[in-house]
Scaffold this motif. Structure first.
Motif, PDB file in Angstrom:
ATOM      1  N   GLN A 162       0.836  -1.206   0.000  1.00 11.49           N
ATOM      2  CA  GLN A 162       0.000   0.000   0.000  1.00 11.49           C
ATOM      3  C   GLN A 162       0.873   1.259   0.000  1.00 11.49           C
ATOM      4  OE1 GLN A 162      -3.333  -1.722  -0.763  1.00 11.49           O
ATOM      5  NE2 GLN A 162      -3.350   0.463  -0.385  1.00 11.49           N
ATOM      6  N   ILE A 163       1.967   1.208   0.748  1.00 12.79           N
ATOM      7  CA  ILE A 163       2.884   2.363   0.789  1.00 12.79           C
ATOM      8  C   ILE A 163       3.522   2.566  -0.587  1.00 12.79           C
ATOM      9  CG2 ILE A 163       5.082   3.182   1.732  1.00 12.79           C
ATOM     10  CD1 ILE A 163       4.194   1.854   4.418  1.00 12.79           C
ATOM     11  N   PHE A 164       3.978   1.474  -1.207  1.00 15.95           N
ATOM     12  CA  PHE A 164       4.585   1.595  -2.542  1.00 15.95           C
ATOM     13  C   PHE A 164       3.560   2.082  -3.572  1.00 15.95           C
ATOM     14  CE2 PHE A 164       7.823  -1.609  -1.005  1.00 15.95           C
ATOM     15  CZ  PHE A 164       8.863  -0.692  -0.956  1.00 15.95           C
ATOM     16  N   PHE A 165       2.331   1.580  -3.484  1.00 16.00           N
ATOM     17  CA  PHE A 165       1.265   2.045  -4.383  1.00 16.00           C
ATOM     18  C   PHE A 165       1.048   3.551  -4.193  1.00 16.00           C
ATOM     19  CE2 PHE A 165      -3.202   3.083  -5.146  1.00 16.00           C
ATOM     20  CZ  PHE A 165      -3.390   2.607  -6.435  1.00 16.00           C
ATOM     21  N   ALA A 166       0.990   3.996  -2.944  1.00 13.61           N
ATOM     22  CA  ALA A 166       0.797   5.423  -2.653  1.00 13.61           C
ATOM     23  C   ALA A 166       1.950   6.257  -3.199  1.00 13.61           C
ATOM     24  CB  ALA A 166       0.635   5.645  -1.148  1.00 13.61           C
ATOM     25  N   CYS A 167       3.170   5.729  -3.149  1.00 12.41           N
ATOM     26  CA  CYS A 167       4.312   6.454  -3.731  1.00 12.41           C
ATOM     27  C   CYS A 167       4.101   6.659  -5.222  1.00 12.41           C
ATOM     28  CB  CYS A 167       5.606   5.684  -3.494  1.00 12.41           C
ATOM     29  SG  CYS A 167       6.201   5.729  -1.802  1.00 12.41           S
ATOM     30  N   GLY A 168       3.680   5.606  -5.909  1.00 11.68           N
ATOM     31  CA  GLY A 168       3.424   5.730  -7.345  1.00 11.68           C
ATOM     32  C   GLY A 168       2.264   6.655  -7.657  1.00 11.68           C
ATOM     33  N   ARG A 169       1.249   6.648  -6.811  1.00  7.07           N
ATOM     34  CA  ARG A 169       0.043   7.430  -7.058  1.00  7.07           C
ATOM     35  C   ARG A 169       0.240   8.905  -6.716  1.00  7.07           C
ATOM     36  NH1 ARG A 169      -5.214   5.596  -7.977  1.00  7.07           N
ATOM     37  NH2 ARG A 169      -3.903   4.327  -9.325  1.00  7.07           N
ATOM     38  N   TYR A 170       0.857   9.191  -5.580  1.00  6.43           N
ATOM     39  CA  TYR A 170       0.883  10.569  -5.070  1.00  6.43           C
ATOM     40  C   TYR A 170       2.251  11.246  -5.135  1.00  6.43           C
ATOM     41  CZ  TYR A 170      -3.562   8.903  -3.342  1.00  6.43           C
ATOM     42  OH  TYR A 170      -4.820   8.354  -3.268  1.00  6.43           O
ATOM     43  N   PHE A 171       3.299  10.479  -5.412  1.00  2.78           N
ATOM     44  CA  PHE A 171       4.642  11.062  -5.433  1.00  2.78           C
ATOM     45  C   PHE A 171       5.364  10.707  -6.725  1.00  2.78           C
ATOM     46  CE2 PHE A 171       3.508  10.231  -0.986  1.00  2.78           C
ATOM     47  CZ  PHE A 171       3.561  11.530  -0.500  1.00  2.78           C
ATOM     48  N   ARG A 172       4.647  10.818  -7.845  1.00  2.01           N
ATOM     49  CA  ARG A 172       5.217  10.449  -9.144  1.00  2.01           C
ATOM     50  C   ARG A 172       6.457  11.257  -9.499  1.00  2.01           C
ATOM     51  NH1 ARG A 172      -0.043   9.364 -12.961  1.00  2.01           N
ATOM     52  NH2 ARG A 172      -1.191   8.264 -11.355  1.00  2.01           N
ATOM     53  N   GLU A 173       6.511  12.473  -9.014  1.00  2.45           N
ATOM     54  CA  GLU A 173       7.631  13.354  -9.359  1.00  2.45           C
ATOM     55  C   GLU A 173       8.810  13.200  -8.402  1.00  2.45           C
ATOM     56  OE1 GLU A 173       7.345  14.883 -12.219  1.00  2.45           O
ATOM     57  OE2 GLU A 173       5.298  14.100 -12.311  1.00  2.45           O
ATOM     58  N   SER A 174       8.684  12.360  -7.394  1.00  2.00           N
ATOM     59  CA  SER A 174       9.769  12.196  -6.422  1.00  2.00           C
ATOM     60  C   SER A 174      10.963  11.498  -7.053  1.00  2.00           C
ATOM     61  CB  SER A 174       9.296  11.402  -5.202  1.00  2.00           C
ATOM     62  OG  SER A 174       9.124  10.046  -5.553  1.00  2.00           O
ATOM     63  N   ARG A 175      12.109  11.680  -6.462  1.00  2.00           N
ATOM     64  CA  ARG A 175      13.334  11.058  -6.962  1.00  2.00           C
ATOM     65  C   ARG A 175      13.237   9.529  -6.902  1.00  2.00           C
ATOM     66  NH1 ARG A 175      18.559  13.674  -4.481  1.00  2.00           N
ATOM     67  NH2 ARG A 175      17.390  15.503  -5.112  1.00  2.00           N
ATOM     68  N   PHE A 176      12.636   9.012  -5.829  1.00  2.00           N
ATOM     69  CA  PHE A 176      12.470   7.565  -5.648  1.00  2.00           C
ATOM     70  C   PHE A 176      11.686   6.951  -6.807  1.00  2.00           C
ATOM     71  CE2 PHE A 176       9.580   4.207  -3.985  1.00  2.00           C
ATOM     72  CZ  PHE A 176      10.525   3.218  -3.778  1.00  2.00           C
TER      73      PHE A 176
ATOM     74  N   LEU B 276      12.930   4.482 -10.043  1.00  2.00           N
ATOM     75  CA  LEU B 276      12.282   3.204 -10.353  1.00  2.00           C
ATOM     76  C   LEU B 276      11.755   3.196 -11.783  1.00  2.00           C
ATOM     77  CD1 LEU B 276      10.295   2.326  -7.107  1.00  2.00           C
ATOM     78  CD2 LEU B 276      12.424   1.327  -7.927  1.00  2.00           C
ATOM     79  N   HIS B 277      11.229   4.331 -12.206  1.00  2.00           N
ATOM     80  CA  HIS B 277      10.649   4.449 -13.561  1.00  2.00           C
ATOM     81  C   HIS B 277      11.692   4.174 -14.637  1.00  2.00           C
ATOM     82  CE1 HIS B 277       8.513   6.164 -16.994  1.00  2.00           C
ATOM     83  NE2 HIS B 277       7.409   5.971 -16.286  1.00  2.00           N
ATOM     84  N   GLU B 278      12.962   4.432 -14.351  1.00  4.10           N
ATOM     85  CA  GLU B 278      14.037   4.222 -15.323  1.00  4.10           C
ATOM     86  C   GLU B 278      14.461   2.763 -15.436  1.00  4.10           C
ATOM     87  OE1 GLU B 278      17.082   6.794 -13.884  1.00  4.10           O
ATOM     88  OE2 GLU B 278      15.970   8.610 -14.405  1.00  4.10           O
ATOM     89  N   LYS B 279      14.070   1.937 -14.488  1.00  6.99           N
ATOM     90  CA  LYS B 279      14.500   0.539 -14.489  1.00  6.99           C
ATOM     91  C   LYS B 279      13.686  -0.279 -15.491  1.00  6.99           C
ATOM     92  CE  LYS B 279      16.224   0.544  -9.794  1.00  6.99           C
ATOM     93  NZ  LYS B 279      17.616   0.499 -10.107  1.00  6.99           N
ATOM     94  N   PRO B 280      14.333  -1.272 -16.128  1.00  2.00           N
ATOM     95  CA  PRO B 280      13.621  -2.099 -17.111  1.00  2.00           C
ATOM     96  C   PRO B 280      12.427  -2.852 -16.496  1.00  2.00           C
ATOM     97  CG  PRO B 280      15.987  -2.599 -17.107  1.00  2.00           C
ATOM     98  CD  PRO B 280      15.735  -1.611 -16.017  1.00  2.00           C
ATOM     99  N   PHE B 281      12.538  -3.236 -15.233  1.00  2.00           N
ATOM    100  CA  PHE B 281      11.434  -3.950 -14.588  1.00  2.00           C
ATOM    101  C   PHE B 281      10.182  -3.079 -14.493  1.00  2.00           C
ATOM    102  CE2 PHE B 281      14.514  -7.006 -12.519  1.00  2.00           C
ATOM    103  CZ  PHE B 281      14.010  -8.123 -13.175  1.00  2.00           C
ATOM    104  N   PHE B 282      10.346  -1.765 -14.406  1.00  2.00           N
ATOM    105  CA  PHE B 282       9.194  -0.868 -14.334  1.00  2.00           C
ATOM    106  C   PHE B 282       8.387  -0.952 -15.627  1.00  2.00           C
ATOM    107  CE2 PHE B 282       6.759   3.016 -14.223  1.00  2.00           C
ATOM    108  CZ  PHE B 282       6.517   3.237 -12.875  1.00  2.00           C
ATOM    109  N   ALA B 283       9.078  -0.862 -16.749  1.00  2.00           N
ATOM    110  CA  ALA B 283       8.398  -0.961 -18.052  1.00  2.00           C
ATOM    111  C   ALA B 283       7.753  -2.330 -18.213  1.00  2.00           C
ATOM    112  CB  ALA B 283       9.389  -0.701 -19.184  1.00  2.00           C
ATOM    113  N   ARG B 284       8.435  -3.365 -17.746  1.00  2.00           N
ATOM    114  CA  ARG B 284       7.869  -4.715 -17.825  1.00  2.00           C
ATOM    115  C   ARG B 284       6.608  -4.817 -16.973  1.00  2.00           C
ATOM    116  NH1 ARG B 284      10.291 -10.077 -15.283  1.00  2.00           N
ATOM    117  NH2 ARG B 284       8.646 -11.484 -15.939  1.00  2.00           N
ATOM    118  N   ALA B 285       6.653  -4.227 -15.775  1.00  2.70           N
ATOM    119  CA  ALA B 285       5.477  -4.260 -14.893  1.00  2.70           C
ATOM    120  C   ALA B 285       4.294  -3.552 -15.544  1.00  2.70           C
ATOM    121  CB  ALA B 285       5.814  -3.625 -13.542  1.00  2.70           C
TER     122      ALA B 285
END
Length: 194
Positions: free
Chosen positions: A57-71, A75-84
């Protein structure tokens, strides 16, 4: 420090936190702890499920509400992100339920799903069901694994249980990685059949 000392000092909260922070290894070790009778099986399973659920839930919230964060940007740059994201686009509900069972996608997937249009309420429901089943599976593996080892070798000291649990988790992770590699190889075009 032994498992008994950690459990005696911190108990179920330590298992809950460990399951959220690490995952399978802690869930399997929690099953071994339950087998030894240090804590009841269902309490251990619930602690593992809650830890996994809260972390996702915390990781989901990071993606939902903190898209512009460095974290999230890293993650967005990693190949697994695109695969997901690609897997999510094919089968949103199935992927949301099953990502925690796929080695290498457990941490990055809820962040990736958080960046999609999946309603948060739907993620909560799917995440809760998946966390419960995942916890039951891995705690049961530890419980049965502990029972089998004890039947063969007798009661082992706590530090040996830790070693047995880590080795078991490593073997399981290796098997999952090999299976994932074979699926990817079979799915890629031009791969010769064996």
């Amino acid at each position: 420090m032994t498992i008994e000392t950690l459990i005696a000092d911190y108990g179920l909260p330590a298992i809950c936190f460990g399951a959220g922070a690490e995952g399978e290894t802690v869930a399997i070790l929690a099953g071994v702890v339950a087998h030894r009778g240090t804590l009841p099986f269902w309490q251990v399973t619930a602690a593992v499920a809650i830890g996994s659920f809260v972390a996702d839930q915390i990781f989901f919230a990071c993606g939902r509400y903190f898209r512009e964060s460095r974290f999230v940007a890293r993650l967005h740059e990693k190949p697994f992100f695109a695969r997901a994201i690609a897997e999510f686009d094919k089968r949103p509900t199935l992927f949301t339920f099953g990502f925690r069972f796929v080695y290498g996608l457990r941490t990055i997937s809820p962040v990736a799903i958080g960046t999609t249009q999946l309603p948060a309420s739907r993620f909560v429901l799917i995440n809760a069901a998946a966390a419960a089943i995942w916890a039951l599976l891995f705690v049961s593996l530890g419980y049965v694994f502990g029972q089998g080892i004890e039947a063969i070798f007798g009661r082992l000291p706590a530090h040996l249980w830790l070693l047995v649990g880590v080795v078991g988790a490593a073997v399981l992770a290796l098997l999952l990685a090999v299976a994932a590699h074979r699926r990817r190889a079979a799915a890629s075009p031009g791969t010769p059949s064996r």
